[in-house]
Write a protein that holds these residues in place. Structure first.
Motif, mmCIF file in Angstrom:
data_model
loop_
_atom_site.group_PDB
_atom_site.id
_atom_site.type_symbol
_atom_site.label_atom_id
_atom_site.label_comp_id
_atom_site.label_asym_id
_atom_site.label_seq_id
_atom_site.Cartn_x
_atom_site.Cartn_y
_atom_site.Cartn_z
ATOM 1 N N MET A 155 43.271 76.380 4.306
ATOM 2 C CA MET A 155 42.144 75.641 4.784
ATOM 3 C C MET A 155 40.833 76.334 4.381
ATOM 4 S SD MET A 155 41.837 74.473 8.612
ATOM 5 C CE MET A 155 40.678 73.464 9.297
ATOM 6 N N ILE A 156 40.756 77.642 4.528
ATOM 7 C CA ILE A 156 39.547 78.377 4.144
ATOM 8 C C ILE A 156 39.326 78.295 2.636
ATOM 9 C CG2 ILE A 156 38.514 80.692 3.974
ATOM 10 C CD1 ILE A 156 38.306 79.624 6.756
ATOM 11 N N VAL A 157 40.402 78.467 1.871
ATOM 12 C CA VAL A 157 40.275 78.409 0.415
ATOM 13 C C VAL A 157 39.772 77.037 -0.003
ATOM 14 C CG1 VAL A 157 41.546 78.487 -1.763
ATOM 15 C CG2 VAL A 157 42.001 80.191 -0.008
ATOM 16 N N GLN A 158 40.299 75.984 0.602
ATOM 17 C CA GLN A 158 39.864 74.632 0.259
ATOM 18 C C GLN A 158 38.401 74.420 0.637
ATOM 19 O OE1 GLN A 158 41.667 72.297 -1.556
ATOM 20 N NE2 GLN A 158 39.613 71.462 -1.693
ATOM 21 N N ALA A 159 37.985 74.947 1.773
ATOM 22 C CA ALA A 159 36.576 74.822 2.172
ATOM 23 C C ALA A 159 35.675 75.510 1.144
ATOM 24 C CB ALA A 159 36.361 75.417 3.554
ATOM 25 N N HIS A 160 36.069 76.704 0.694
ATOM 26 C CA HIS A 160 35.294 77.400 -0.337
ATOM 27 C C HIS A 160 35.221 76.558 -1.609
ATOM 28 C CE1 HIS A 160 34.669 81.078 1.801
ATOM 29 N NE2 HIS A 160 35.901 81.533 1.703
ATOM 30 N N LEU A 161 36.358 76.016 -2.028
ATOM 31 C CA LEU A 161 36.384 75.183 -3.237
ATOM 32 C C LEU A 161 35.480 73.975 -3.085
ATOM 33 C CD1 LEU A 161 40.175 75.290 -4.184
ATOM 34 C CD2 LEU A 161 38.274 76.027 -5.629
ATOM 35 N N ARG B 88 26.226 77.910 -5.196
ATOM 36 C CA ARG B 88 26.207 78.912 -6.261
ATOM 37 C C ARG B 88 26.726 80.254 -5.788
ATOM 38 N NH1 ARG B 88 20.942 78.256 -9.743
ATOM 39 N NH2 ARG B 88 22.212 79.599 -11.039
ATOM 40 N N CYS B 89 27.026 80.365 -4.515
ATOM 41 C CA CYS B 89 27.630 81.581 -3.973
ATOM 42 C C CYS B 89 28.468 81.205 -2.756
ATOM 43 C CB CYS B 89 26.579 82.623 -3.605
ATOM 44 S SG CYS B 89 25.546 82.146 -2.230
ATOM 45 N N ILE B 90 29.367 82.072 -2.380
ATOM 46 C CA ILE B 90 30.201 81.845 -1.210
ATOM 47 C C ILE B 90 30.205 83.109 -0.364
ATOM 48 C CG2 ILE B 90 31.701 80.095 -2.240
ATOM 49 C CD1 ILE B 90 33.735 82.317 -2.752
ATOM 50 N N THR B 91 30.608 82.944 0.880
ATOM 51 C CA THR B 91 30.770 84.097 1.765
ATOM 52 C C THR B 91 32.239 84.224 2.114
ATOM 53 O OG1 THR B 91 30.456 82.822 3.789
ATOM 54 C CG2 THR B 91 28.472 83.732 2.759
ATOM 55 N N SER B 92 32.589 85.299 2.734
ATOM 56 C CA SER B 92 33.999 85.545 3.041
ATOM 57 C C SER B 92 34.454 84.858 4.331
ATOM 58 C CB SER B 92 34.256 87.040 3.153
ATOM 59 O OG SER B 92 33.550 87.553 4.264
ATOM 60 N N ALA B 93 33.592 84.113 4.983
ATOM 61 C CA ALA B 93 33.906 83.425 6.241
ATOM 62 C C ALA B 93 34.269 84.410 7.346
ATOM 63 C CB ALA B 93 35.018 82.388 6.037
ATOM 64 N N LEU C 117 41.040 85.828 0.437
ATOM 65 C CA LEU C 117 40.968 84.368 0.367
ATOM 66 C C LEU C 117 39.808 83.921 -0.511
ATOM 67 C CD1 LEU C 117 41.768 83.442 4.073
ATOM 68 C CD2 LEU C 117 43.245 83.084 2.080
ATOM 69 N N CYS C 118 38.697 84.616 -0.425
ATOM 70 C CA CYS C 118 37.537 84.329 -1.260
ATOM 71 C C CYS C 118 37.895 84.548 -2.733
ATOM 72 C CB CYS C 118 36.410 85.259 -0.844
ATOM 73 S SG CYS C 118 34.805 84.534 -0.789
ATOM 74 N N ASP C 119 38.569 85.639 -3.008
ATOM 75 C CA ASP C 119 38.994 85.952 -4.362
ATOM 76 C C ASP C 119 39.979 84.905 -4.876
ATOM 77 O OD1 ASP C 119 39.109 87.828 -6.663
ATOM 78 O OD2 ASP C 119 41.207 88.025 -6.021
#
Length: 62
Positions: free
Chosen positions: A1-7, A15-20, A49-51
């Motif tokens: 779920m977190i990976v999909q939210a990042h995607l 242009r950037c993401i955080t690690s939640a 998960l971010c990676d």
């Protein structure tokens, strides 16, 4: 779920993401009875998960 939210954020133009994990801390987990080692593991998992998302995104762009 977190990976999909990042995607989804990246696909929407982020242009950037955080690690939640911005509201998490090892100390906070330990207050809930989680061992120091497990707490650190949870913090590391948010980075992994971010990676994972970055790798999936790059793979899909090739």
């Amino acid at each position: 779920m977190i990976v999909q939210a990042h995607l989804d954020y990246i696909k929407a133009g982020a242009r950037c993401i955080t690690s939640a994990s911005y509201q998490s801390s090892a100390e906070g987990f330990m207050k809930w009875g989680i061992s120091e080692g497990d707490a650190e593991g949870l913090m590391c998992k948010s980075i992994k998960l971010c990676d994972e998302m970055a790798r999936r995104y790059k793979k899909g762009r090739r």
